[in-house]
Write an enzyme that holds these catalytic residues in place. Structure first.
Site, mmCIF file in Angstrom:
data_model
loop_
_atom_site.group_PDB
_atom_site.id
_atom_site.type_symbol
_atom_site.label_atom_id
_atom_site.label_comp_id
_atom_site.label_asym_id
_atom_site.label_seq_id
_atom_site.Cartn_x
_atom_site.Cartn_y
_atom_site.Cartn_z
ATOM 1 N N ASP A 172 34.329 38.457 38.656
ATOM 2 C CA ASP A 172 34.221 39.740 39.355
ATOM 3 C C ASP A 172 34.380 40.945 38.430
ATOM 4 O OD1 ASP A 172 34.130 41.459 41.746
ATOM 5 O OD2 ASP A 172 36.128 41.960 41.059
ATOM 6 N N ASN A 298 31.809 49.887 42.704
ATOM 7 C CA ASN A 298 30.760 48.922 42.425
ATOM 8 C C ASN A 298 30.944 47.696 43.327
ATOM 9 O OD1 ASN A 298 28.795 47.412 41.306
ATOM 10 N ND2 ASN A 298 29.686 47.292 39.257
ATOM 11 N N ASP A 325 39.206 44.649 47.563
ATOM 12 C CA ASP A 325 38.770 45.016 46.206
ATOM 13 C C ASP A 325 39.614 46.184 45.685
ATOM 14 O OD1 ASP A 325 37.475 44.974 43.798
ATOM 15 O OD2 ASP A 325 35.534 45.643 44.542
HETATM 16 O O1 DOR Z 1 34.427 48.929 41.839
HETATM 17 C C1 DOR Z 1 34.782 47.914 41.268
HETATM 18 N N1 DOR Z 1 35.890 47.898 40.500
HETATM 19 N N2 DOR Z 1 34.054 46.823 41.379
HETATM 20 C C2 DOR Z 1 34.297 45.728 40.656
HETATM 21 O O2 DOR Z 1 33.595 44.753 40.826
HETATM 22 C C3 DOR Z 1 35.392 45.710 39.661
HETATM 23 C C4 DOR Z 1 36.428 46.684 40.018
HETATM 24 C C5 DOR Z 1 37.396 46.959 38.908
HETATM 25 O O3 DOR Z 1 37.868 46.030 38.243
HETATM 26 O O4 DOR Z 1 37.767 48.131 38.743
HETATM 27 ZN ZN ZN Z 2 36.661 43.444 42.400
#
Ligand code: DOR
Ligand code: ZN
Length: 456
Positions: A172, A298, A325
């Site tokens: 991820d 993201n 997330d």
């Molecule tokens: O917005 C995001 N931040 N999407 C991801 O897949 C990783 C995450 C991050 O680690 O900050």
């Molecule tokens: Zn993530």
């Protein structure tokens, strides 16, 4: 000390007894009392005959549930607690506190740490730190590829068999682009019965992109991240899961097209599950007009047609779970030009309130639904023992008490998280976690927190 199969050694349950009075399991029926002994639910009785429990028992501690909703402790399949490597933005300790405040008793923290969680020793250190703190079970996710480089598979077996008992693997933050490598990962995961979680993004299609490809990005002059960059990988991985037969999970679904693909996959009985974040359910790319880096994430915030499809998919079970997330970032990475802001937003402390606002306050769903998508299904998908269990005698006392009528305003200066990239600043909510209980220990107490804040 309580142990559950395949979970390894757990922090000790609270010794002694805890009596919870006046709570409504799943927000249904008459208020009830629960007696918890040594971390396990020992007795449940209706309030009307609570005399059967209350006076007979000299509990070490009593909580008046105030007629509030009792849920199984929440489980978040997708957070970033940043330890090791970026302890300036979050640690296992602060992330655990944020989780407990948000009603969570278990979280899965992603492997994109520094160093990457691609070896047993790193996973074991994360797990041990979470258990030592004892506020939330912090399960490390192992990476699928070494260093998240997308080239060589990690040793799933060694991580799965380590003291951390890693049960989910994901790169991820990055997508596993190479289809042959993903096929091998699926075959390997199948033999060990572990879950793979894919961050679905065709990186060739998102180079330099910082916003959803659409009218808003065009107007603001931001390079667009098209829906097909996600959907093409979801389609490919659904086919891989079909042909190589292992269960597989899609992280942060963000488009209407992904929902259509999930529907197709479920109709074919492909073992594909998916999560959606609170921010992709509530927010759209209209938020980008201020160019505030806090809204860079993201996959990107999309359009209303997507949020509506995602909400319906969650109601219909096409999307299985809500996962936050939770992605803490410091101001040096957020208070910069939009394209240079790091993607990610906080979620642990607000997710229950967002879901209650979208689904319960609107009458679209009830608290049983919240228990399903925020506790039971995530525990089922990750095959996590001891969490997401029925509220019943003999079960571990991992519980969340929610005040369904507590009005509050999100305030980034009052977060347990070490970071402040909160996309809900100033937003009004109508439900709030009042208590969180992990194996009989109170890990969050709203009244106590409010009293100590008032005394400041
Ligand atoms: O917005 C995001 N931040 N999407 C991801 O897949 C990783 C995450 C991050 O680690 O900050
Ligand atoms: Zn993530």
């Amino acid at each position: 000390m309580t142990t559950y199969p395949d979970t390894g050694v757990l922090s000790a349950p609270a010794a002694g007894t805890l009596l919870i009075t006046n709570v409504r399991p799943y927000g249904e029926g008459e208020p009830t009392s629960l007696l918890i002994k040594d971390g396990v639910i020992e007795a449940i009785s209706a309030a009307a005959d609570a005399g059967g429990v209350t006076p007979a028992v000299e509990a070490d501690r009593t909580i008046d549930g105030g007629g509030n909703v009792l849920l199984p402790g929440l489980v978040d399949m997708h957070v970033h607690l940043r330890e090791p490597g970026r302890e300036d933005t979050e640690t296992i300790e602060t992330g655990s506190r944020a989780a407990a405040k948000g009603g969570f008793t278990a979280v899965f923290t992603m492997a994109n740490t520094s160093p990457v969680t691609d070896q047993p020793i790193i996973a074991e250190s994360v797990w041990a730190k979470g258990q030592a703190r004892g506020l939330c079970d912090v399960h490390p996710v192992g990476s699928i590829t070494k260093g998240l480089e997308g080239k060589t598979l990690t040793e799933f077996g060694m991580m799965a068999r380590s003291d951390a008992k890693v049960r989910m693997f994901s790169d991820d933050g990055k997508c596993v682009q190479d289809p042959q490598l993903m096929r091998r990962a699926l075959e390997y995961a199948k033999g060990l019965d572990v879950l793979l979680a894919q961050h679905a993004e065709d990186h060739r299609m998102t180079e330099g992109a910082s916003a959803h490809e659409g009218e808003v990005a065009a107007r603001l002059g931001l390079r667009g991240w098209p829906r097909v960059a996600e959907e093409s990988i979801v389609a490919r991985d659904a086919l891989l899961a079909r042909d190589y037969g292992n269960r597989m999970h899609i992280c942060h679904a963000s488009t209407k097209g992904t929902v259509e693909l999930l529907k197709w996959a479920k109709e074919q009985d492909i073992p594909l599950t998916a999560e959606v974040t609170p921010h992709h359910l509530l927010l759209t790319d209209d938020k980008l007009v201020t160019y505030d880096g806090v809204f860079r994430v993201n996959p990107p915030l999309r359009e209303e047609s997507d949020t509506l499809a995602l909400r319906q998919a969650l109601l219909d079970g096409l999307i299985d779970v809500v996962a936050t997330d939770h992605a803490p970032h410091g101001s040096e990475d957020k208070c910069v030009e939009f394209e240079h802001a790091k993607p990610g937003m906080l979620g642990l402390e607000s997710s229950l309130a967002v879901i209650a606002k979208l689904f319960v306050a609107t009458g679209l769903a009830d608290w049983r639904f919240v228990a399903r998508v925020m506790s039971e299904r995530p525990a089922e998908i990750t095959r996590l023992p001891g969490h997401g269990r029925p509220i019943a005698v003999g079960e571990p006392a991992n519980l969340t008490i929610v005040d369904p009528e507590h009005e509050w305003v999100s305030d980034s200066t009052r977060l347990a998280s070490k970071s402040e990239n909160n996309p809900y600043e100033g937003e009004e909510f109508g439900a709030r976690v009042a208590y969180t209980i992990l194996r009989g220990a109170v890990t969050y107490d709203l009244a106590a927190e409010s009293a100590s804040e008032a005394a400041e």
